[in-house]
Write an enzyme that holds these catalytic residues in place. Sequence first.
Site, PDB file in Angstrom:
ATOM      1  N   ARG A  98       8.240  -5.678  -2.137  1.00 41.81           N
ATOM      2  CA  ARG A  98       9.696  -5.870  -1.996  1.00 41.81           C
ATOM      3  C   ARG A  98      10.163  -5.709  -0.547  1.00 41.81           C
ATOM      4  O   ARG A  98      11.327  -5.980  -0.261  1.00 41.81           O
ATOM      5  CB  ARG A  98      10.442  -4.913  -2.917  1.00 41.81           C
ATOM      6  N   MET A 130       0.882  -7.110  -9.530  1.00 39.58           N
ATOM      7  CA  MET A 130       1.877  -8.133  -9.889  1.00 39.58           C
ATOM      8  C   MET A 130       1.898  -9.218  -8.820  1.00 39.58           C
ATOM      9  O   MET A 130       2.882  -9.962  -8.685  1.00 39.58           O
ATOM     10  CB  MET A 130       3.259  -7.496 -10.065  1.00 39.58           C
ATOM     11  N   GLY A 136      -1.680  -2.985   1.159  1.00 40.65           N
ATOM     12  CA  GLY A 136      -1.803  -1.885   0.194  1.00 40.65           C
ATOM     13  C   GLY A 136      -2.722  -2.301  -0.950  1.00 40.65           C
ATOM     14  O   GLY A 136      -3.667  -1.582  -1.320  1.00 40.65           O
ATOM     15  N   HIS A 137      -2.461  -3.505  -1.510  1.00 39.72           N
ATOM     16  CA  HIS A 137      -3.330  -4.020  -2.578  1.00 39.72           C
ATOM     17  C   HIS A 137      -4.761  -4.196  -2.055  1.00 39.72           C
ATOM     18  O   HIS A 137      -5.731  -3.896  -2.741  1.00 39.72           O
ATOM     19  CB  HIS A 137      -2.847  -5.383  -3.083  1.00 39.72           C
ATOM     20  N   LEU A 189       0.272 -10.092  -2.849  1.00 39.83           N
ATOM     21  CA  LEU A 189      -0.647  -9.060  -2.351  1.00 39.83           C
ATOM     22  C   LEU A 189      -0.415  -8.759  -0.869  1.00 39.83           C
ATOM     23  O   LEU A 189      -0.216  -9.660  -0.056  1.00 39.83           O
ATOM     24  CB  LEU A 189      -2.098  -9.524  -2.558  1.00 39.83           C
ATOM     25  N   LYS A 246       1.573   5.448  -4.046  1.00 41.21           N
ATOM     26  CA  LYS A 246       2.977   5.166  -3.734  1.00 41.21           C
ATOM     27  C   LYS A 246       3.830   5.193  -5.002  1.00 41.21           C
ATOM     28  O   LYS A 246       4.934   5.699  -5.006  1.00 41.21           O
ATOM     29  CB  LYS A 246       3.100   3.809  -3.041  1.00 41.21           C
ATOM     30  N   GLN A 256       4.405   6.506 -11.837  1.00 39.53           N
ATOM     31  CA  GLN A 256       3.631   5.529 -12.618  1.00 39.53           C
ATOM     32  C   GLN A 256       2.197   6.027 -12.802  1.00 39.53           C
ATOM     33  O   GLN A 256       1.640   6.026 -13.895  1.00 39.53           O
ATOM     34  CB  GLN A 256       3.640   4.189 -11.887  1.00 39.53           C
ATOM     35  N   LEU A 289       3.946   0.208   2.544  1.00 38.47           N
ATOM     36  CA  LEU A 289       3.919  -1.215   2.189  1.00 38.47           C
ATOM     37  C   LEU A 289       4.343  -1.410   0.738  1.00 38.47           C
ATOM     38  O   LEU A 289       3.993  -0.631  -0.136  1.00 38.47           O
ATOM     39  CB  LEU A 289       2.517  -1.793   2.418  1.00 38.47           C
ATOM     40  N   SER A 290       5.105  -2.485   0.514  1.00 44.16           N
ATOM     41  CA  SER A 290       5.575  -2.834  -0.829  1.00 44.16           C
ATOM     42  C   SER A 290       5.864  -4.329  -0.834  1.00 44.16           C
ATOM     43  O   SER A 290       6.315  -4.880   0.186  1.00 44.16           O
ATOM     44  CB  SER A 290       6.876  -2.072  -1.120  1.00 44.16           C
TER      45      SER A 290
HETATM   46  O1  PAF Z   1       2.270  -1.203  -9.862  1.00 37.78           O
HETATM   47  C1  PAF Z   1       2.294  -2.377 -10.286  1.00 37.78           C
HETATM   48  O2  PAF Z   1       2.122  -3.356  -9.550  1.00 37.78           O
HETATM   49  C2  PAF Z   1       2.577  -2.616 -11.748  1.00 37.78           C
HETATM   50  O3  PAF Z   1       3.430  -1.651 -12.260  1.00 37.78           O
HETATM   51  C3  PAF Z   1       1.299  -2.710 -12.607  1.00 37.78           C
HETATM   52  C4  PAF Z   1       0.523  -1.415 -12.592  1.00 37.78           C
HETATM   53  C5  PAF Z   1       0.429  -3.840 -12.103  1.00 37.78           C
HETATM   54  C6  PAF Z   1       1.684  -3.011 -14.060  1.00 37.78           C
HETATM   55  O4  PAF Z   1       2.390  -4.199 -14.176  1.00 37.78           O
END
Ligand code: PAF
Length: 274
Positions: free
Chosen positions: A184, A27, A33-34, A30, A146, A150, A181-182
């Site tokens: 938010r 989302m 973590g990403h 970045l 993390k 999900q 890391l997040s």
């Molecule tokens: O974990 C996330 O960033 C979101 O839930 C994802 C998997 C990109 C779906 O919108």
Amino acid sequence: MIIAKTIDELYNAKQTLSGSIGFVPTMGALHHGHLSLIQQARKENENLIVSIFVNPTQFLEGEDLDAYPRKEVADKKICELSGVDILFMPDIGSMYESDELCIGAPAIRGYILEGEKRPGHFDGMLQVVMKLLNLSGATKAYFGKKDAQQLALIMQMVKNYFMDVEIVLCEIVRDDKGLALSSRNIYLDADEKQRALALSRSLKRATKLVMAGELNVEAIKKGMVNVLEDVDEIEYVAIVDREFNALKEVKIGNTIILVAAWVGKPRLIDNLWI
Ligand code: PAF
């Protein structure tokens, strides 16, 4: 790097690829973590697609959809420098129509813990992940541990819908003090950042207890709660197996210990796989 903003642009860009496709859905906003997902996917696949889409259907009424951190310019640069082949950045109109066919989260595992606190969140998350996986045509898709619940639900969706993609589980990335890391975390001020360390501290306490031979779930949860006094509100401390079934005793090799708590503005989650 090709930036695709519509489905047609994505399909056209994919024509230029041959070989395996690694996919990292995000989302945006970045962080490291990403980056670790992107780097792992880059190494393990001939081609790499990253998506940035702040998916409205997984936000509940009153959540931070409009305020969700966005940093498009920096995100593009990070992707370009990381060797991403296609960056998919669709708008809402490309992804949804008004009367959609929906898939839903499973009735039990989709509505406990995160699903209980954020009812409907997982329906929206699975809906968009299904779309993104189909659009990307990924051979392998990369998700962080993390967001453990999900991840478990995505793996269940892939299994239940016989989807031909491998889900790769990636380790949690932490800052030097241990905070997971997040995106938010940017809401945290210095004091809150310090207090947020209680989450990882509670997981360390759980590790110590397990290593000392304590396997009883209630005893471990009690030990964790005792070191969570710095947070503003504990939402849950839970111990489940990898498919999110409740446990009475920790099963080494098949257990996730989870914590969710409010610190200042953000609600933080963290977990430990043992
Ligand atoms: O974990 C996330 O960033 C979101 O839930 C994802 C998997 C990109 C779906 O919108």
